[in-house]
Structures are given as C-alpha cells and as structure tokens.
Design a protein around this motif. Structure first.
Motif, PDB file in Angstrom:
ATOM      1  N   ALA A 156      40.968  53.010  44.318  1.00  0.00           N
ATOM      2  CA  ALA A 156      40.060  52.152  43.559  1.00  0.00           C
ATOM      3  C   ALA A 156      40.519  52.013  42.111  1.00  0.00           C
ATOM      4  N   ILE A 157      40.987  53.107  41.520  1.00  0.00           N
ATOM      5  CA  ILE A 157      41.493  53.051  40.144  1.00  0.00           C
ATOM      6  C   ILE A 157      42.702  52.127  40.057  1.00  0.00           C
ATOM      7  N   PHE A 158      43.626  52.266  41.016  1.00  0.00           N
ATOM      8  CA  PHE A 158      44.829  51.430  41.002  1.00  0.00           C
ATOM      9  C   PHE A 158      44.475  49.951  41.179  1.00  0.00           C
ATOM     10  N   ASP A 159      43.549  49.644  42.076  1.00  0.00           N
ATOM     11  CA  ASP A 159      43.164  48.246  42.304  1.00  0.00           C
ATOM     12  C   ASP A 159      42.572  47.640  41.038  1.00  0.00           C
ATOM     13  N   THR A 160      41.671  48.374  40.400  1.00  0.00           N
ATOM     14  CA  THR A 160      41.017  47.845  39.197  1.00  0.00           C
ATOM     15  C   THR A 160      42.013  47.657  38.065  1.00  0.00           C
ATOM     16  N   LEU A 161      42.873  48.644  37.824  1.00  0.00           N
ATOM     17  CA  LEU A 161      43.838  48.543  36.728  1.00  0.00           C
ATOM     18  C   LEU A 161      44.834  47.417  36.968  1.00  0.00           C
ATOM     19  N   SER A 162      45.300  47.256  38.186  1.00  0.00           N
ATOM     20  CA  SER A 162      46.271  46.186  38.469  1.00  0.00           C
ATOM     21  C   SER A 162      45.642  44.808  38.283  1.00  0.00           C
ATOM     22  N   ARG A 163      44.399  44.645  38.705  1.00  0.00           N
ATOM     23  CA  ARG A 163      43.726  43.354  38.523  1.00  0.00           C
ATOM     24  C   ARG A 163      43.516  43.041  37.051  1.00  0.00           C
ATOM     25  N   VAL A 164      43.070  44.036  36.304  1.00  0.00           N
ATOM     26  CA  VAL A 164      42.849  43.816  34.871  1.00  0.00           C
ATOM     27  C   VAL A 164      44.163  43.491  34.179  1.00  0.00           C
ATOM     28  N   ALA A 165      45.216  44.216  34.504  1.00  0.00           N
ATOM     29  CA  ALA A 165      46.502  43.994  33.838  1.00  0.00           C
ATOM     30  C   ALA A 165      47.020  42.586  34.087  1.00  0.00           C
ATOM     31  N   ILE A 166      46.993  42.135  35.345  1.00  0.00           N
ATOM     32  CA  ILE A 166      47.522  40.803  35.664  1.00  0.00           C
ATOM     33  C   ILE A 166      46.666  39.707  35.033  1.00  0.00           C
TER      34      ILE A 166
ATOM     35  N   VAL B 281      39.941  31.144  46.286  1.00  0.00           N
ATOM     36  CA  VAL B 281      41.062  31.978  46.730  1.00  0.00           C
ATOM     37  C   VAL B 281      40.657  33.037  47.734  1.00  0.00           C
ATOM     38  N   GLY B 282      39.363  33.148  48.058  1.00  0.00           N
ATOM     39  CA  GLY B 282      38.922  34.136  49.028  1.00  0.00           C
ATOM     40  C   GLY B 282      38.586  35.475  48.399  1.00  0.00           C
ATOM     41  N   ILE B 283      38.130  36.399  49.229  1.00  0.00           N
ATOM     42  CA  ILE B 283      37.748  37.729  48.754  1.00  0.00           C
ATOM     43  C   ILE B 283      38.998  38.594  48.610  1.00  0.00           C
ATOM     44  N   GLY B 284      39.082  39.323  47.516  1.00  0.00           N
ATOM     45  CA  GLY B 284      40.199  40.231  47.310  1.00  0.00           C
ATOM     46  C   GLY B 284      40.707  40.189  45.889  1.00  0.00           C
ATOM     47  N   SER B 285      41.895  40.720  45.708  1.00  0.00           N
ATOM     48  CA  SER B 285      42.475  40.829  44.374  1.00  0.00           C
ATOM     49  C   SER B 285      42.676  39.483  43.677  1.00  0.00           C
ATOM     50  N   PRO B 286      43.139  38.411  44.375  1.00  0.00           N
ATOM     51  CA  PRO B 286      43.292  37.130  43.665  1.00  0.00           C
ATOM     52  C   PRO B 286      41.994  36.636  43.038  1.00  0.00           C
TER      53      PRO B 286
END
Length: 299
Positions: free
Chosen positions: A104-114, A163-168
């Motif tokens: 969960a930490i990795f997902d949140t940080l990667s989304r914020v960074a991009i 773009v659907g549900i998910g990181s995008p």
C-alpha cells in the motif's frame, strides 16, 4: 619625517599593522566557522521540539485511553498501536483487492510521484506559454483559472470513467489536483519578475531562450519552489481521497478496509504512516529547495 623617528617605533608600528591585518581573515574565518554550529543547533532544537510535541500527544492519548475518557476500542492507545505497527500489519482484503502494508505504501508513493511530477512539468510549461504568448493568456488562462478551484474528489468519477479503476485513475486525480493551481501560481511568479532585470537582459542582447533560462526562471525560482511544496500537500491529499473513494489499493484503501473490518489499529497505523511520510517528503523537498536556491540561504 620617518628619518627622525626611532627605528624601534617603526618596527613596532609595522608589527602592529601586520597583526591587525592578519586578525581580519582570522575574524572572518571564525565568523564563518560559527555559522555551521548555529544551524546545527537550530536543526537539533527543531527536532527536539518535534519529538517533545509528539511524546506529549502520545502521553495524553495514553492517559485518555487508560482513564476511558477516550474509547480505546475506537482510538487504540500508542501502547497497542505502535507494537502493531512494528510487527507489520497483516494483509487485508480478499482476492484481487488483497493488499499488504508495504504494498500500500509503494502504490501510494508511486502514484503521487508520477502525478506530481507530471503536474508540475505541465503547469510550468503551460504557465510559461501563457506568459510568453498573449493570445494564450486571453484564451487558455481563464480555462485554467476555472479548473483550479475544482476539488480533487470531483475528478474521481471522471477519472474512473475515463481510465478505469486503478493506478492510472489515481495519477489522473493527482495531476488534476495540482495542475490548475500550480499553473496560476507559475503565471503569477513569472509576471512578478522585476522589469529592470528584463530590460538589462534585452540591453545585453540576450536571446529569448536565454532570457527564460538565465533571467526569468532563476528570478521566479524561489516562489516556484514554495508553490511546488504547497502543491505536494494537495497531491498527497488527492491520492488518498481517490484511494478511499474507489481506487482499491494504497494507504487510503487500507484505512477503508480497516474501518470495514473494525480493525482500528490498522486505521490508526494508516493515519500515522500518512502523516510521517508526508512530513518526511516535505522535509526532502525543503532540502532540495535549499540546495537549488543556494543564493537564498547564504546568510
């Protein structure tokens, strides 16, 4: 006149002059050496007060739970939350929605960074074009000003439909959360560059490209860096809101799962992690700001 002066007096005066001139660099060096300890003392003082403040909150929290002024089942005290955090919260969710604490930490940080980097880059580019070309100021700037006040939560349904549900979808929400306000701030920072600096650049025959890279952007850099730090908080809150509202991964989603399972320790661990990560990233941005804008922090 010097012929009538005793030789011993001439020697004493010369020695005194040498001592006085040599004392100047020593005084300067001692002054420059004394600056670093003062900054170190200031940093340690800030860290000490930060630690004291949180220890005080933890003590009051623990006391409130012990006396049952605070419901320990809803607000588990630090004596229960911190060990749960240190041992690593168990995976939460079912099937494809199952997530881990580190995941969960990795997902949140990667989304914020991009989303944050894309938003900052696009805002600076569009802001520079608006300042450079008057037709864009008249046509595009009102549109950007209209998008700036829109809440990030309002973009969540549109992002999911697009773009659907998910990181995008989360990246899109973060991008839209900072693009409008950062573009307006960039235009204001570029417009605030003193006209005298621009006149000097033109008188020296500076090209348009060099005018931007060597005059306008360095002059506006202090304001831009402050606005970039403020935009990070907007991006951080936007991604968490998106994860709570329909994006089934990340720290925001972990807090919602903790609520649904009535695992309040997991909820508190998620909240603490969000606060600590946000604080650390803000300190890193401040360090980058001081390194890039070294002329602002010479004193």
């Amino acid at each position: 006149m010097t012929g009538n002066r005793p030789e011993s007096e001439i020697v004493e005066n010369a020695v005194a002059e040498n001592v006085s001139t040599s004392a100047v660099p020593q005084a300067r060096s001692s002054r420059s050496i004394s600056v670093k300890p003062s900054r170190m003392r200031l940093a340690w003082s800030e860290a000490g007060w930060l630690l004291f403040a949180w220890l005080l909150i933890a003590a009051l929290w623990e006391l409130g739970a012990y006396t049952e002024v605070l419901n320990p089942r809803i607000l588990p005290p630090p004596s229960e939350t911190i060990p749960y955090l240190l041992q690593g919260p168990a995976p939460a969710g079912i099937g494809a929605q199952r997530t881990t604490f580190l995941g969960a930490i990795f997902d949140t940080l990667s989304r914020v960074a991009i989303g944050y980097l894309l938003g900052i880059f696009a805002a600076l580019l569009v802001g520079a074009l608006i300042v450079r070309y008057k037709p864009l100021r008249r046509v595009c700037f009102p549109i950007v000003q209209t998008l700036a006040p829109v809440s990030p939560v309002a973009w969540i349904p549109f992002a999911i439909a697009l773009v659907g549900i998910g990181s995008p979808a989360a990246v899109f929400v973060v991008f839209m959360a900072i693009f409008g306000s950062m573009t307006v701030s960039a235009v204001a920072a570029f417009d605030s560059v003193p006209e005298e600096m621009l006149k000097v650049g033109r008188s020296l025959g500076t090209s348009s490209t060099h005018m931007w890279t060597r005059v306008i952007i360095p002059a506006a850099a202090p304001d831009l860096m402050v606005m970039a730090r403020m935009s990070f908080f907007a991006a951080w809150m936007a991604v968490l809101a998106g994860e709570m509202a329909g994006i089934n991964s990340g720290l925001g989603y972990l807090i919602i799962l903790g609520q649904q399972m009535y695992n309040m320790k997991l909820v508190m661990v998620g909240i603490i992690t969000i606060g600590v990560l946000g604080f650390v990233i803000d300190r890193l941005l401040l360090l980058i700001q001081r390194r890039l804008l070294w002329w602002e922090y010479r004193r």
